[in-house]
Design an enzyme around this catalytic site. Structure first.
Site, mmCIF file in Angstrom:
data_model
loop_
_atom_site.group_PDB
_atom_site.id
_atom_site.type_symbol
_atom_site.label_atom_id
_atom_site.label_comp_id
_atom_site.label_asym_id
_atom_site.label_seq_id
_atom_site.Cartn_x
_atom_site.Cartn_y
_atom_site.Cartn_z
ATOM 1 N N ASP A 85 25.925 42.372 69.075
ATOM 2 C CA ASP A 85 26.978 41.558 68.035
ATOM 3 C C ASP A 85 28.516 41.718 69.809
ATOM 4 O OD1 ASP A 85 29.996 41.004 67.477
ATOM 5 O OD2 ASP A 85 29.495 42.627 65.359
ATOM 6 N N ASP A 272 24.854 41.953 57.787
ATOM 7 C CA ASP A 272 24.997 43.276 58.373
ATOM 8 C C ASP A 272 26.069 44.144 58.670
ATOM 9 O OD1 ASP A 272 26.924 43.336 61.219
ATOM 10 O OD2 ASP A 272 26.566 41.688 60.412
#
Length: 379
Positions: A85, A272
């Site tokens: 990320d 996620d």
């Protein structure tokens, strides 16, 4: 750009460190590890891939450490895929809430951690450079995250900035792609993030712009819950329809089981979240009400939340779930977990985390089936 990777409707996608089979839940290993468990525990739970965060890792332990030790896989002892990320959500959750920590400009985001004199600058180019140097399998573009409740002007600014940053991420990725290519010849993937808050027009505009740039997959951007904590189901569904079904799409930040089911219904393949592991540490465990392998159809009511600190578990000699094959349920009683939780023994956090992660992988396994096959679900 996508002619060397499979159609996501084939139910899996290849990346440098293996194959990711859909649907897929990725626990958050923000600083390089999922709290309370190690890589062997994750493998035992059936976890295929994890998410790590560039925003945090570039600060601690630092990029030079990760690169010197051979990248995130070697550093963390994890041989399976890693999604990184870029830090867009942290820009929202940290900087937007405390402007003294930094700011967001056209160039990128700058920040200064608390109790530190060091100043960091994270640009789209830098984000891609770091993710490739870390050995990421799936890179996520730096984006400008917002909450659905923010004013329309802020949402417009977010979409414009997200689009411009995505262009720069793609350019940098194409320039440096060979750096991330594994010995197998399989290259890492690059995902764009669709922003737009609660505006259907902005969501459509952002999606169309990102599709024109060209990415391997996409994420639903922005906080996925409203001010009351309810999933933005309609907007999530609308955004998924904007992206052709051959592209995999991740519901960023979605991890509560019933919300995962709702997102799966509208076509998301990847999820996620830190919620299942955080819930575990705080004493909230997930348990199937019946044998998941024989349910035949999934309902949001097919599982319970078990609160391990409840007094009813003091003498409960049964496992948390008789339908779970994890270490906690196959060897220990609910009474033992209740005891460990009360005395704050570290073993509780490991066993509880293993349990909730195994629940999520079993959920993913049972949710497999052709997309839009509504008979797999019951309202």
């Amino acid at each position: 750009m996508r002619n060397d990777i499979p159609d996501s409707r084939e139910r899996s996608i290849g990346v440098p460190h293996g194959e990711m089979k859909f649907p897929l839940f990725l626990p958050d290993a923000t600083f390089g590890a999922v709290r309370s468990v190690d890589s062997a525990d994750l493998e035992g739970c059936g976890i295929q891939a994890v998410v790590m965060n560039v925003f945090h890792l570039m600060q601690n332990p630092g990029s030079s450490v990760i690169q010197r030790l051979g990248g995130l896989h070697k550093f963390a002892g994890w041989d399976r895929p890693i999604v990184t990320d870029s830090g867009g959500y942290q820009a929202y959750s940290l900087i937007r809430r405390d402007l003294s920590l930094g700011g967001i400009t056209k160039r990128g985001m700058f920040f200064r951690p608390r109790n530190s004199s060091r100043r960091f600058l994270l640009t789209p180019e830098k984000s891609i450079q770091l993710q490739l140097s870390y050995g990421s399998d799936v890179l996520i573009c730096l984006d400008d995250c917002t909450h659905v409740s923010e004013p329309l002007d802020s949402q417009k600014e977010s979409v414009e900035r997200t689009f411009r940053w995505a262009e720069r991420c793609k350019t940098e990725f194409m320039k440096r792609n060979k750096l991330g290519r594994a010995s197998t010849g399989v290259r890492p993937l690059l995902f764009g993030v669709v922003q737009g808050g609660g505006s259907y027009e902005l969501r459509r505009s952002c999606a169309e712009s990102l599709l024109e740039i060209g990415f391997d997959g996409f994420g639903y951007g922005g906080y996925p819950l409203d001010n009351k904590g309810n999933l933005l189901t309609e907007m999530l569904g609308f955004t998924r329809k904007l992206i052709p079904p051959e592209f995999p799409m991740i519901a960023l930040g979605v991890g509560e089981p019933s919300n995962v089911i709702r997102c799966m219904k509208v076509g998301y393949q990847m999820f996620d979240s830190s919620l299942p592991t955080r819930d575990a540490r705080q004493g909230r465990l997930y348990a199937f009400k019946e044998n998941y392998s024989s349910m035949g159809a999934w309902r949001e009511e097919s599982y319970d939340n078990i609160y391990v600190k409840d007094k009813k578990h003091v003498k409960n000699g049964q496992p948390i779930s008789p339908y779970c094959d994890c270490l906690a349920c196959s060897r220990y009683s609910a009474a033992f977990l209740h005891h460990l939780f009360n005395v704050r023994d570290p073993l509780y956090y490991r066993l509880a985390t293993i349990h909730n992660l195994r629940f999520m992988t079993l959920l993913m396994r049972d949710l497999k089936g052709p997309y839009n096959e509504e008979q797999r679900f019951k309202e």
